[in-house]
Design a protein around this motif. Structure first.
Motif, PDB file in Angstrom:
ATOM      1  N   MET A   1      18.622  39.377  47.208  1.00  0.00           N
ATOM      2  CA  MET A   1      19.512  39.155  46.423  1.00  0.00           C
ATOM      3  C   MET A   1      20.163  40.626  45.880  1.00  0.00           C
ATOM      4  SD  MET A   1      18.247  36.854  43.248  1.00  0.00           S
ATOM      5  CE  MET A   1      17.167  35.555  43.447  1.00  0.00           C
ATOM      6  N   ASN A   2      21.390  40.646  45.365  1.00  0.00           N
ATOM      7  CA  ASN A   2      21.948  41.888  44.874  1.00  0.00           C
ATOM      8  C   ASN A   2      22.315  41.786  43.524  1.00  0.00           C
ATOM      9  OD1 ASN A   2      21.968  42.873  47.651  1.00  0.00           O
ATOM     10  ND2 ASN A   2      24.023  41.977  47.981  1.00  0.00           N
ATOM     11  N   ALA A   3      21.917  42.772  42.980  1.00  0.00           N
ATOM     12  CA  ALA A   3      22.166  43.089  41.269  1.00  0.00           C
ATOM     13  C   ALA A   3      23.512  43.231  41.151  1.00  0.00           C
ATOM     14  CB  ALA A   3      21.369  44.215  40.722  1.00  0.00           C
ATOM     15  N   THR A   4      24.247  42.638  40.053  1.00  0.00           N
ATOM     16  CA  THR A   4      25.392  43.021  39.745  1.00  0.00           C
ATOM     17  C   THR A   4      25.542  43.869  38.487  1.00  0.00           C
ATOM     18  OG1 THR A   4      26.328  41.077  40.557  1.00  0.00           O
ATOM     19  CG2 THR A   4      27.632  42.074  38.826  1.00  0.00           C
ATOM     20  N   SER A   5      26.220  45.044  38.349  1.00  0.00           N
ATOM     21  CA  SER A   5      26.020  45.839  37.342  1.00  0.00           C
ATOM     22  C   SER A   5      27.448  46.623  36.994  1.00  0.00           C
ATOM     23  CB  SER A   5      25.040  47.091  37.479  1.00  0.00           C
ATOM     24  OG  SER A   5      25.518  47.872  38.317  1.00  0.00           O
ATOM     25  N   PHE A   6      27.306  46.835  35.696  1.00  0.00           N
ATOM     26  CA  PHE A   6      28.740  47.468  35.294  1.00  0.00           C
ATOM     27  C   PHE A   6      28.223  48.558  34.197  1.00  0.00           C
ATOM     28  CE2 PHE A   6      30.194  43.473  36.112  1.00  0.00           C
ATOM     29  CZ  PHE A   6      31.324  43.685  36.908  1.00  0.00           C
ATOM     30  N   GLN A   7      28.454  49.994  34.527  1.00  0.00           N
ATOM     31  CA  GLN A   7      28.028  51.035  33.832  1.00  0.00           C
ATOM     32  C   GLN A   7      28.815  51.167  32.427  1.00  0.00           C
ATOM     33  OE1 GLN A   7      27.297  54.385  36.323  1.00  0.00           O
ATOM     34  NE2 GLN A   7      25.047  53.729  36.290  1.00  0.00           N
ATOM     35  N   ASP A   8      30.323  50.675  32.488  1.00  0.00           N
ATOM     36  CA  ASP A   8      31.281  50.857  31.516  1.00  0.00           C
ATOM     37  C   ASP A   8      32.104  49.464  31.416  1.00  0.00           C
ATOM     38  OD1 ASP A   8      33.041  51.495  29.496  1.00  0.00           O
ATOM     39  OD2 ASP A   8      33.725  53.415  30.702  1.00  0.00           O
ATOM     40  N   LEU A   9      31.672  48.630  30.491  1.00  0.00           N
ATOM     41  CA  LEU A   9      32.262  47.121  30.739  1.00  0.00           C
ATOM     42  C   LEU A   9      33.725  47.540  30.169  1.00  0.00           C
ATOM     43  CD1 LEU A   9      29.582  44.538  28.834  1.00  0.00           C
ATOM     44  CD2 LEU A   9      30.920  44.535  31.093  1.00  0.00           C
ATOM     45  N   ALA A  10      33.978  48.239  28.909  1.00  0.00           N
ATOM     46  CA  ALA A  10      35.398  48.625  28.636  1.00  0.00           C
ATOM     47  C   ALA A  10      36.341  48.895  29.752  1.00  0.00           C
ATOM     48  CB  ALA A  10      35.241  49.398  27.411  1.00  0.00           C
ATOM     49  N   ALA A  11      35.965  49.608  30.632  1.00  0.00           N
ATOM     50  CA  ALA A  11      36.637  50.080  31.613  1.00  0.00           C
ATOM     51  C   ALA A  11      37.063  49.004  32.737  1.00  0.00           C
ATOM     52  CB  ALA A  11      36.156  51.279  32.610  1.00  0.00           C
ATOM     53  N   GLN A  12      36.348  47.866  32.554  1.00  0.00           N
ATOM     54  CA  GLN A  12      36.767  46.720  33.645  1.00  0.00           C
ATOM     55  C   GLN A  12      37.967  45.996  33.258  1.00  0.00           C
ATOM     56  OE1 GLN A  12      34.907  46.983  36.299  1.00  0.00           O
ATOM     57  NE2 GLN A  12      33.939  48.841  35.231  1.00  0.00           N
ATOM     58  N   VAL A  13      38.539  46.149  32.030  1.00  0.00           N
ATOM     59  CA  VAL A  13      39.527  45.415  31.736  1.00  0.00           C
ATOM     60  C   VAL A  13      40.662  46.267  30.837  1.00  0.00           C
ATOM     61  CG1 VAL A  13      38.728  44.536  29.351  1.00  0.00           C
ATOM     62  CG2 VAL A  13      40.333  43.337  30.443  1.00  0.00           C
ATOM     63  N   THR A  14      41.929  46.038  31.204  1.00  0.00           N
ATOM     64  CA  THR A  14      42.876  46.931  30.568  1.00  0.00           C
ATOM     65  C   THR A  14      43.551  45.851  29.367  1.00  0.00           C
ATOM     66  OG1 THR A  14      43.452  48.150  32.485  1.00  0.00           O
ATOM     67  CG2 THR A  14      45.207  48.317  30.828  1.00  0.00           C
ATOM     68  N   ILE A  15      43.408  46.604  28.117  1.00  0.00           N
ATOM     69  CA  ILE A  15      44.056  45.814  27.041  1.00  0.00           C
ATOM     70  C   ILE A  15      45.546  45.950  27.146  1.00  0.00           C
ATOM     71  CG2 ILE A  15      44.038  45.527  24.383  1.00  0.00           C
ATOM     72  CD1 ILE A  15      41.264  46.819  24.468  1.00  0.00           C
ATOM     73  N   PRO A  16      46.068  44.656  27.027  1.00  0.00           N
ATOM     74  CA  PRO A  16      47.638  44.665  26.977  1.00  0.00           C
ATOM     75  C   PRO A  16      48.177  45.307  25.717  1.00  0.00           C
ATOM     76  CG  PRO A  16      46.765  42.501  26.955  1.00  0.00           C
ATOM     77  CD  PRO A  16      45.645  43.392  27.173  1.00  0.00           C
ATOM     78  N   THR A  17      49.299  45.698  25.874  1.00  0.00           N
ATOM     79  CA  THR A  17      50.020  46.007  24.601  1.00  0.00           C
ATOM     80  C   THR A  17      50.154  45.020  23.709  1.00  0.00           C
ATOM     81  OG1 THR A  17      52.247  46.141  25.565  1.00  0.00           O
ATOM     82  CG2 THR A  17      51.093  48.416  25.567  1.00  0.00           C
ATOM     83  N   ASP A  18      50.547  43.882  24.227  1.00  0.00           N
ATOM     84  CA  ASP A  18      50.946  42.734  23.370  1.00  0.00           C
ATOM     85  C   ASP A  18      50.392  41.426  24.226  1.00  0.00           C
ATOM     86  OD1 ASP A  18      51.734  40.936  21.304  1.00  0.00           O
ATOM     87  OD2 ASP A  18      53.886  40.667  22.103  1.00  0.00           O
ATOM     88  N   GLY A  19      49.057  40.990  23.852  1.00  0.00           N
ATOM     89  CA  GLY A  19      48.544  39.681  24.366  1.00  0.00           C
ATOM     90  C   GLY A  19      47.169  39.913  24.601  1.00  0.00           C
ATOM     91  N   THR A  20      46.600  39.089  25.514  1.00  0.00           N
ATOM     92  CA  THR A  20      45.310  39.038  25.645  1.00  0.00           C
ATOM     93  C   THR A  20      45.135  38.792  27.485  1.00  0.00           C
ATOM     94  OG1 THR A  20      44.764  37.631  23.573  1.00  0.00           O
ATOM     95  CG2 THR A  20      43.157  37.667  25.194  1.00  0.00           C
ATOM     96  N   ILE A  21      43.895  39.213  27.773  1.00  0.00           N
ATOM     97  CA  ILE A  21      43.797  39.162  29.156  1.00  0.00           C
ATOM     98  C   ILE A  21      42.042  38.879  29.328  1.00  0.00           C
ATOM     99  CG2 ILE A  21      42.870  41.572  29.437  1.00  0.00           C
ATOM    100  CD1 ILE A  21      44.545  41.353  32.173  1.00  0.00           C
ATOM    101  N   SER A  22      42.019  37.980  30.338  1.00  0.00           N
ATOM    102  CA  SER A  22      40.570  37.736  30.613  1.00  0.00           C
ATOM    103  C   SER A  22      40.183  37.896  32.007  1.00  0.00           C
ATOM    104  CB  SER A  22      40.089  36.332  30.118  1.00  0.00           C
ATOM    105  OG  SER A  22      40.848  35.254  30.709  1.00  0.00           O
TER     106      SER A  22
END
Length: 106
Positions: free
Chosen positions: A1-22
């Motif tokens: 089994m491999n672990a899944t990790s993110f050291q900076d969650l916020a860096a994993q998504v770019t907030i749009p200027t107008d809208g929502t992204i998932s």
């Protein structure tokens, strides 16, 4: 089994200027992890989920409505929601939110 990790969650998504992204960042038979980015003023209108879920505000501030309770949420706010709880979110500032859906949990 491999672990899944993110050291900076916020860096994993770019907030749009107008809208929502998932973005689904992890999924297995028991758990689905979805990272959301909301522009200020964006919202998810009231809805329910068929399974229990947890919300974690990573960055920003938002108004959460959880059933009849209204909560002003900021960074590091964490919420557990049972299945079928009506809920909504309104981003007051740009928001990064982690949603954990607990598959099979009611």
């Amino acid at each position: 089994m491999n672990a899944t990790s993110f050291q900076d969650l916020a860096a994993q998504v770019t907030i749009p200027t107008d809208g929502t992204i998932s973005r689904t960042i992890y999924q297995d038979p028991h758990l689905k992890a979805v990272l959301f980015g909301f522009a200020a003023g964006q919202e998810l209108s009231e809805h329910t989920a068929s399974m229990a879920a947890m919300l974690h505000i990573v960055e920003g501030s938002a108004t959460l409505t959880l059933g009849t309770e209204v909560l002003e949420a900021g960074p590091n706010t964490w919420v557990h929601m049972p299945a079928q709880l009506p809920h909504s979110i309104v981003a007051k500032t740009p928001v990064v939110m982690l949603l954990l859906l607990l598959k099979g949990a009611t």
